[in-house]
Every structure is written in C-alpha cells, then in structure tokens.
Design a protein around this motif. Structure first.
Motif, PDB file in Angstrom:
ATOM      1  N   VAL A 282       9.509 -19.883 -23.059  1.00 52.89           N
ATOM      2  CA  VAL A 282       9.712 -21.315 -22.839  1.00 52.89           C
ATOM      3  C   VAL A 282       8.732 -21.860 -21.828  1.00 52.89           C
ATOM      4  CG1 VAL A 282      11.433 -20.995 -21.004  1.00 52.89           C
ATOM      5  CG2 VAL A 282      11.467 -23.074 -22.384  1.00 52.89           C
ATOM      6  N   ASP A 283       8.335 -21.040 -20.839  1.00 52.48           N
ATOM      7  CA  ASP A 283       7.381 -21.516 -19.847  1.00 52.48           C
ATOM      8  C   ASP A 283       6.028 -21.801 -20.484  1.00 52.48           C
ATOM      9  OD1 ASP A 283       9.037 -21.488 -17.583  1.00 52.48           O
ATOM     10  OD2 ASP A 283       8.776 -19.313 -17.371  1.00 52.48           O
ATOM     11  N   MET A 284       5.632 -20.930 -21.415  1.00 60.68           N
ATOM     12  CA  MET A 284       4.347 -21.130 -22.062  1.00 60.68           C
ATOM     13  C   MET A 284       4.404 -22.348 -22.984  1.00 60.68           C
ATOM     14  SD  MET A 284       2.770 -18.889 -20.525  1.00 60.68           S
ATOM     15  CE  MET A 284       1.211 -19.217 -21.322  1.00 60.68           C
ATOM     16  N   LYS A 285       5.596 -22.568 -23.569  1.00 61.52           N
ATOM     17  CA  LYS A 285       5.747 -23.762 -24.408  1.00 61.52           C
ATOM     18  C   LYS A 285       5.615 -25.024 -23.574  1.00 61.52           C
ATOM     19  CE  LYS A 285       8.751 -21.602 -27.868  1.00 61.52           C
ATOM     20  NZ  LYS A 285      10.112 -21.567 -28.428  1.00 61.52           N
ATOM     21  N   ASN A 286       6.070 -24.945 -22.374  1.00 64.07           N
ATOM     22  CA  ASN A 286       5.972 -26.107 -21.496  1.00 64.07           C
ATOM     23  C   ASN A 286       4.566 -26.271 -20.948  1.00 64.07           C
ATOM     24  OD1 ASN A 286       8.684 -26.588 -21.822  1.00 64.07           O
ATOM     25  ND2 ASN A 286       9.281 -25.435 -20.007  1.00 64.07           N
ATOM     26  N   GLY A 287       3.696 -25.287 -21.214  1.00 66.43           N
ATOM     27  CA  GLY A 287       2.324 -25.405 -20.784  1.00 66.43           C
ATOM     28  C   GLY A 287       2.096 -25.028 -19.348  1.00 66.43           C
ATOM     29  N   SER A 288       3.052 -24.345 -18.710  1.00 68.47           N
ATOM     30  CA  SER A 288       2.904 -24.014 -17.299  1.00 68.47           C
ATOM     31  C   SER A 288       3.265 -22.566 -17.076  1.00 68.47           C
ATOM     32  CB  SER A 288       3.808 -24.902 -16.444  1.00 68.47           C
ATOM     33  OG  SER A 288       5.159 -24.712 -16.788  1.00 68.47           O
ATOM     34  N   HIS A 289       2.701 -21.991 -16.035  1.00 68.63           N
ATOM     35  CA  HIS A 289       3.028 -20.630 -15.646  1.00 68.63           C
ATOM     36  C   HIS A 289       3.545 -20.639 -14.222  1.00 68.63           C
ATOM     37  CE1 HIS A 289       2.877 -16.330 -15.060  1.00 68.63           C
ATOM     38  NE2 HIS A 289       2.163 -16.530 -13.972  1.00 68.63           N
ATOM     39  N   ILE A 290       4.627 -19.900 -13.986  1.00 66.56           N
ATOM     40  CA  ILE A 290       5.225 -19.833 -12.660  1.00 66.56           C
ATOM     41  C   ILE A 290       5.207 -18.393 -12.193  1.00 66.56           C
ATOM     42  CG2 ILE A 290       7.294 -20.236 -11.311  1.00 66.56           C
ATOM     43  CD1 ILE A 290       8.070 -22.393 -13.263  1.00 66.56           C
ATOM     44  N   THR A 291       4.591 -18.136 -11.061  1.00 66.10           N
ATOM     45  CA  THR A 291       4.527 -16.801 -10.495  1.00 66.10           C
ATOM     46  C   THR A 291       5.836 -16.457  -9.806  1.00 66.10           C
ATOM     47  OG1 THR A 291       2.163 -17.088 -10.118  1.00 66.10           O
ATOM     48  CG2 THR A 291       3.271 -15.306  -8.906  1.00 66.10           C
ATOM     49  N   ALA A 292       6.369 -15.298 -10.120  1.00 63.81           N
ATOM     50  CA  ALA A 292       7.607 -14.871  -9.471  1.00 63.81           C
ATOM     51  C   ALA A 292       7.352 -14.635  -7.985  1.00 63.81           C
ATOM     52  CB  ALA A 292       8.130 -13.596 -10.131  1.00 63.81           C
ATOM     53  N   LYS A 301      -0.245 -25.044  -5.718  1.00 59.39           N
ATOM     54  CA  LYS A 301      -1.347 -24.923  -6.667  1.00 59.39           C
ATOM     55  C   LYS A 301      -0.820 -24.970  -8.097  1.00 59.39           C
ATOM     56  CE  LYS A 301      -5.245 -21.952  -7.920  1.00 59.39           C
ATOM     57  NZ  LYS A 301      -5.966 -20.691  -7.619  1.00 59.39           N
ATOM     58  N   GLU A 302       0.254 -24.208  -8.365  1.00 55.47           N
ATOM     59  CA  GLU A 302       0.813 -24.178  -9.714  1.00 55.47           C
ATOM     60  C   GLU A 302       1.512 -25.491 -10.053  1.00 55.47           C
ATOM     61  OE1 GLU A 302       3.280 -20.755  -9.967  1.00 55.47           O
ATOM     62  OE2 GLU A 302       1.621 -19.337  -9.820  1.00 55.47           O
ATOM     63  N   GLY A 303       1.938 -26.204  -9.000  1.00 52.88           N
ATOM     64  CA  GLY A 303       2.633 -27.465  -9.226  1.00 52.88           C
ATOM     65  C   GLY A 303       1.789 -28.474  -9.980  1.00 52.88           C
ATOM     66  N   TRP A 304       0.500 -28.509  -9.661  1.00 56.69           N
ATOM     67  CA  TRP A 304      -0.386 -29.431 -10.369  1.00 56.69           C
ATOM     68  C   TRP A 304      -0.465 -29.059 -11.847  1.00 56.69           C
ATOM     69  CZ3 TRP A 304      -1.135 -33.714  -8.065  1.00 56.69           C
ATOM     70  CH2 TRP A 304      -1.222 -33.771  -6.669  1.00 56.69           C
ATOM     71  N   GLN A 305      -0.422 -27.754 -12.122  1.00 59.68           N
ATOM     72  CA  GLN A 305      -0.435 -27.320 -13.516  1.00 59.68           C
ATOM     73  C   GLN A 305       0.877 -27.674 -14.206  1.00 59.68           C
ATOM     74  OE1 GLN A 305      -3.192 -26.090 -15.004  1.00 59.68           O
ATOM     75  NE2 GLN A 305      -4.186 -26.467 -13.032  1.00 59.68           N
ATOM     76  N   GLN A 306       1.999 -27.647 -13.431  1.00 59.03           N
ATOM     77  CA  GLN A 306       3.298 -27.965 -13.999  1.00 59.03           C
ATOM     78  C   GLN A 306       3.392 -29.431 -14.417  1.00 59.03           C
ATOM     79  OE1 GLN A 306       5.515 -24.971 -10.882  1.00 59.03           O
ATOM     80  NE2 GLN A 306       6.633 -26.784 -11.494  1.00 59.03           N
ATOM     81  N   MET A 307       2.609 -30.294 -13.791  1.00 56.31           N
ATOM     82  CA  MET A 307       2.678 -31.720 -14.102  1.00 56.31           C
ATOM     83  C   MET A 307       2.028 -32.047 -15.446  1.00 56.31           C
ATOM     84  SD  MET A 307       1.776 -33.437 -10.415  1.00 56.31           S
ATOM     85  CE  MET A 307       1.626 -35.066 -11.151  1.00 56.31           C
ATOM     86  N   LYS A 308       1.012 -31.282 -15.834  1.00 56.75           N
ATOM     87  CA  LYS A 308       0.230 -31.616 -17.028  1.00 56.75           C
ATOM     88  C   LYS A 308       1.075 -31.729 -18.297  1.00 56.75           C
ATOM     89  CE  LYS A 308      -4.177 -29.664 -15.453  1.00 56.75           C
ATOM     90  NZ  LYS A 308      -5.210 -28.637 -15.723  1.00 56.75           N
ATOM     91  N   PRO A 309       2.021 -30.793 -18.536  1.00 58.45           N
ATOM     92  CA  PRO A 309       2.762 -30.871 -19.807  1.00 58.45           C
ATOM     93  C   PRO A 309       3.548 -32.155 -19.992  1.00 58.45           C
ATOM     94  CG  PRO A 309       3.067 -28.736 -18.760  1.00 58.45           C
ATOM     95  CD  PRO A 309       2.375 -29.601 -17.766  1.00 58.45           C
ATOM     96  N   LEU A 310       3.875 -32.839 -18.906  1.00 59.83           N
ATOM     97  CA  LEU A 310       4.643 -34.075 -19.004  1.00 59.83           C
ATOM     98  C   LEU A 310       3.864 -35.140 -19.777  1.00 59.83           C
ATOM     99  CD1 LEU A 310       7.395 -35.123 -18.082  1.00 59.83           C
ATOM    100  CD2 LEU A 310       6.290 -36.040 -16.037  1.00 59.83           C
ATOM    101  N   PHE A 311       2.529 -35.025 -19.766  1.00 57.88           N
ATOM    102  CA  PHE A 311       1.686 -36.020 -20.419  1.00 57.88           C
ATOM    103  C   PHE A 311       1.037 -35.462 -21.684  1.00 57.88           C
ATOM    104  CE2 PHE A 311       1.770 -36.726 -15.826  1.00 57.88           C
ATOM    105  CZ  PHE A 311       2.382 -37.973 -15.800  1.00 57.88           C
ATOM    106  N   LEU A 312       1.616 -34.369 -22.197  1.00 55.67           N
ATOM    107  CA  LEU A 312       1.169 -33.765 -23.445  1.00 55.67           C
ATOM    108  C   LEU A 312       2.370 -33.618 -24.372  1.00 55.67           C
ATOM    109  CD1 LEU A 312      -1.050 -30.892 -21.942  1.00 55.67           C
ATOM    110  CD2 LEU A 312      -1.865 -33.085 -22.857  1.00 55.67           C
ATOM    111  N   GLN A 313       2.120 -33.463 -25.654  1.00 50.02           N
ATOM    112  CA  GLN A 313       3.209 -33.204 -26.586  1.00 50.02           C
ATOM    113  C   GLN A 313       3.798 -31.813 -26.315  1.00 50.02           C
ATOM    114  OE1 GLN A 313       4.528 -35.398 -28.181  1.00 50.02           O
ATOM    115  NE2 GLN A 313       2.979 -36.977 -28.569  1.00 50.02           N
ATOM    116  N   PRO A 314       5.126 -31.609 -26.455  1.00 52.26           N
ATOM    117  CA  PRO A 314       6.092 -32.544 -27.052  1.00 52.26           C
ATOM    118  C   PRO A 314       6.753 -33.502 -26.068  1.00 52.26           C
ATOM    119  CG  PRO A 314       7.169 -30.459 -26.622  1.00 52.26           C
ATOM    120  CD  PRO A 314       5.736 -30.289 -26.173  1.00 52.26           C
ATOM    121  N   HIS A 315       6.290 -33.521 -24.814  1.00 53.74           N
ATOM    122  CA  HIS A 315       6.972 -34.317 -23.796  1.00 53.74           C
ATOM    123  C   HIS A 315       6.432 -35.737 -23.656  1.00 53.74           C
ATOM    124  CE1 HIS A 315       9.004 -30.683 -22.691  1.00 53.74           C
ATOM    125  NE2 HIS A 315       7.903 -30.083 -22.297  1.00 53.74           N
ATOM    126  N   LEU A 316       5.213 -36.000 -24.149  1.00 52.19           N
ATOM    127  CA  LEU A 316       4.579 -37.294 -23.913  1.00 52.19           C
ATOM    128  C   LEU A 316       5.404 -38.456 -24.461  1.00 52.19           C
ATOM    129  CD1 LEU A 316       2.227 -39.015 -22.938  1.00 52.19           C
ATOM    130  CD2 LEU A 316       1.083 -38.562 -25.129  1.00 52.19           C
TER     131      LEU A 316
END
Length: 532
Positions: A282-292, A301-316
């Motif tokens: 599910v993390d990869m589907k969301n377009g983000s990776h979270i380090t344990a 640093k990862e937070g900026w990557q977490q924001m990107k999927p919000l403006f891409l499909q399927p979330h856009l």
C-alpha cells in the motif's frame, strides 16, 4: 489461540447501508493489521475520556474564529471600528489559518500528532491572552492572525488523532461528536458573552485600559490552555507509529487502551504482533516510502516525498473534489455564521428604536450603512439579551442536527446525510429573503447553520477515510485551507453585500450550498472502509 474480532476486511469489501460486517479469526501469533488491533482494544473508558478531550479541543477553533462576532457589539466604540473593520477582523483569523495550513499538515503527518498538539494548543493560548492587552485595532488584528496561524494545525490534527484510536464502526460517530462539540461551542460562547459583555468592567492596570470585552477574550483562551496540558497525558497515535515502523511502541499503546477499557492486565491483550506497514504494498501504491524507526531528519526528508502522491492519481481527483466542497460549504456557512450576532444586533436595535415594532428581515437590514458606523456619538446598546438568546437558539439547533446525524450516519451513510444537509441549508438561506418576522429569521438561520455544520463535519469524516495515513492530515489541512480561504473572502465581501441590498447576501450564500450539494453526488462511498 484464535480470537474473534469484528473488523472490516478490505479484501471482502465494505458494508452498504448496514453496520453488519464480515469477521474472521485472527491468530494471536499472526501479525494483525491496525483495524484488527484497534478493534481488539474494545470500546470503553479510554474512548469516552478521549471524546471529552476532543470536545474541549473543538471549542478552541470555534472560539478563535467567533469571538470577534460578539466582541464587536461591546468594543465598537472603544476601538472605533466600522462595518468594514468588522469584516476584516472576522477574516484575519482565517488568513492566519490559510497561511499555515500546508506547514501544519506536513509536520503532523511527518513528525506525529501528540507533541505538536501539545505545542499548538499552548501557543494558541498565549496569543489569545495577548489579545486581552489590546488597546487598538492593530494589536487585535495581529493577535487574531497569529491565533489562526497556530490553531489551524491542532484543529485539523485532532480529527486524525481521534480517528486513529477508533475502528471503522466508531470513526464516523466520533467525527460527529467533534462536530457536536463545535456546535456546543456556538452555544457556550454567547452564554459567556452574555455573562460578561453587558457588565461594566472598566479599569486600568499599568496604563492599559480594560473593559468587559477584554475579560471576554481572556476567558476564551482557557480551552486551548487546558487542552495543551491534558494532551501531555495521552500517547501518540498507534496508527502513526505503525506507519513509521514503530510497532513495539504501537503495541504498547494498544495494550494500554485495552487495559483501560476492559480493566484487564495489559499483557492479556489478545494480539501480540502487528504487521510491518513499512513493507506493505500500500505504501508503494501511495507513491511514498517510509523508513522504519526513522530519525526526525529522515522523516522531514521523506515527508516531501509523502506529499507528492496527493497531487497524482488516484488521489488528485479526490483532493480536488474534497477541496471544492470544503470551499463552498465553509465560505457559505461562515459568511452568515460570523455575521449573525451583528444581524441580531441590528434586529434588536431596530425594535428598540421602533418601540418593539416587528418588521421583515429585509426592512431591518435596510438600516445598515457603513457611513454612520463611526460618525456622530457612538453608543453601545447593552440592552441586547435577545442577541445572545438568538445565538444560543442557533447553537442548540446545530447541536440537535449533529446529534441526529451521529445517530443516523451508521444506517443512512455519510454521503446521503451530506447531500440532504447541504440542500436543506441552501433552501433555508434562500428563504431568509422572505422572512417577515424576527422569529422566522432566527428559525431559518438556525436551520441553515445546523445543516452547514453537519455538512462540514460529515465532509471531514469522508476525507479521513478517503486518504491514507501518510496523506490524511495533509489532505484535511489542504481542504480546510481552501475552505477557510473562502470563509476569509466571504467575510470581506459580506459587508458590501449587506450594503447592496437584502437579496444578494442570502441568494449568494444559498447558491454556494447548492453547488456543494451537486458535487457531493460524485463523492466515493467511504462507509465502513478500513483506514489505510
């Protein structure tokens, strides 16, 4: 050992129009999902106390955005404010909220909920107390802007935080509890105003002049201060901990909640392992990776990557739709809500100057003129109990609406309640134009605010379910930012609409509600969906 857990299994679909959901046996040795684990904690004392805290937290945003509506009545002579100044003071808090929305959403989704909730509420209290020292318009504008800048984060994060302590069965109900608390704030605030503002409290301390409205502002800062202290005693969200790979900490939170709810020892919690969400697809589907077990630097640093999927499909498309509905609902509701005390004061003044004579709302509003607000002798009419009584009636109606929605939402569904509430509000606003007595105007205003409040709270609940954990607070913050930009611009516009005549204010406000109702038809169905 196998245990029966009543939870929503995303592999089997969601229930529609019913709370009957499939269940399966989960082995104590098998890693459990968040939905399984939070369901196993059961519902009890911890959830009740958490609901009480959420109620207090909900008051903070209501007080921050609404105190000026009542302060105007008492402070207009002391501060020499015009009708347009009142619109500016109503709008400036929303300007602060807009400017900080994405910052807070990013920080809460990256750094966690609890610590920032503590910090946010305490700092907000400081700025509210700063407004008490106001001697003129500039300091009041600055303090109200800073209040909006700070409270926006905690207000949005409370919804995520509360949702992440409840299973799918109770999440919508608790969102409506938060909404009911917001409505309770609209009852409590005029009660406090009624107790304080009409009294003569003029005194001086160190060359600073204080009046009853300064004391009113002081009291309005207490909920934020109390919340900041109380959140110290609550743990971090277990869902957020699981998302970050902190499963040991998350399991301890589940055990603590289970122990408080059931009275059983924490080590008897039936689930012993949790799934590692940092390795799920599910993390990869969301377009983000979270380090344990990531560090704060890695999280940022990862937070900026977490924001990107919000403006891409399927979330856009989801975020565009949610933001549009938030915009129309919040612009419409707050245009009228924040001006209701002023409208009630106009009604009260009209009846006083016309020896109790009743008239249509349009006739009474025709006396409004910004040109005479700051000219001649300024006199405050403190014989205005009806202003506060009408405001209390509006708040009580809103509470009834939210309680009714909370009772029905599990059976009818969020989407249907949202659409009905929006259409009801639109009709009520249009009908205000034809109101021929103050009593009818108060009744229609009450229905409008109740429908708008229910709509906004249900929409937050829908947004919580529409987006994954890594995007949840950010999506709500973005939606609130867009909605509050509408509220801000609406409060700039409303004084001019009032001056232009009676038809424009109520038709514009109602039209926005109908636009939101049209968009609600294309929202996805999120009833009984598990959190991702």
């Amino acid at each position: 050992m196998d245990i029966d857990i009543d939870f929503i299994d995303s592999r089997k679909g969601s229930a529609k129009g019913s709370i009957t959901v499939p269940s399966r046996k989960v082995s104590a040795l098998e890693p459990a999902t968040f939905e399984e684990a939070i369901t196993a904690t059961q519902f009890g004392k911890y959830n009740v106390v958490l609901g009480f805290l959420a109620g207090i937290a909900s008051l903070c945003a209501v007080f921050d955005t609404s105190t000026m509506s009542y302060t105007f009545v008492s402070a207009q002579c002391d501060l020499n404010i015009s009708l347009n100044d009142k619109g500016l003071l109503n709008a400036v808090t929303y300007a602060g909220m807009i400017s900080s929305a994405l910052i807070w959403g990013f920080l809460f989704d990256v750094l966690g909920r609890r610590k920032l909730l503590i910090l946010g509420f305490l700092v907000d209290a400081v700025f509210v107390f700063m407004s008490v020292l106001t001697q003129g318009l500039p300091l009041l504008l600055v303090s109200k802007y800073l209040q909006g800048f700070i409270i926006n984060g905690p207000f949005a994060a409370v919804s995520s935080y509360i949702s992440e302590f409840h299973c799918a069965k109770y999440r919508p109900i608790y969102q409506m509890i938060i909404g009911s608390s917001n409505s309770f704030g609209t009852v409590l605030l005029p009660l406090i105003a009624w107790l304080i503002l009409p009294r003569n409290m003029d005194f001086t301390i160190v060359n600073l002049n204080f009046h009853s409205w300064n004391m009113f502002l002081l009291v309005s800062g207490l909920p934020a201060f109390i919340c900041g202290i109380l959140f110290v005693f609550f743990p971090e969200s277990p869902k957020f901990l699981m998302t970050c790979g902190e499963n040991d900490k998350a399991l301890k939170v589940f055990q603590k909640v289970y122990s408080i709810n059931t009275g059983a020892p924490a080590d008897t919690f039936p689930i012993k392992q949790l799934v590692d969400e940092t390795k799920l697809d599910v993390d990869m589907k969301n377009g983000s990776h979270i380090t344990a077990h990531r560090t704060k630097q890695q999280a940022l640093k990862e937070g900026w990557q977490q924001m990107k999927p919000l403006f891409l499909q399927p979330h856009l498309m989801k975020i565009v739709l949610a933001c549009a509905i938030f915009l129309f609902v919040m612009m419409s509701m707050n245009m009228l809500r924040l001006w209701l005390p002023q409208i009630f004061q106009i009604m009260n003044d009209y009846q006083k100057t016309h020896l109790g004579e009743s008239a249509s709302l349009c006739t009474m509003l025709s006396t409004v003129s910004s040109k005479n607000q700051t000219t001649g002798e300024c006199v405050v009419n403190t014989d205005n109990a009806q202003v506060y009584i009408n405001s209390i009636i509006v708040g009580c109606t809103s509470i009834c609406g939210n309680v009714s929605a909370a009772s029905l939402i599990r059976f009818i569904g969020k989407k249907k309640i949202l659409t009905v509430a929006l259409i009801t509000s639109g009709i009520s606003s249009f009908s205000l134009y034809f109101a021929n007595t103050p009593e009818m105007a108060t009744a229609l205003s009450s229905i409008f605010i109740a429908g708008g409040s229910v709509s906004n709270n249900v929409m937050v609940s829908v947004a919580v379910d529409m987006f994954p954990t890594t995007l949840r607070t950010m999506s709500i913050s973005l939606g609130m930012m867009i909605g509050r930009s509408g509220a801000m611009s609406g409060n700039f516009i409303f004084p001019y609409l009032l001056e232009s005549g009676c038809q424009a204010p109520f038709f514009v406000v109602g039209g926005l509600m109908f636009a939101a109702a049209a968009l609600s038809f294309v929202l996805p169905n999120t009833d009984m969906k598990p959190l991702t």
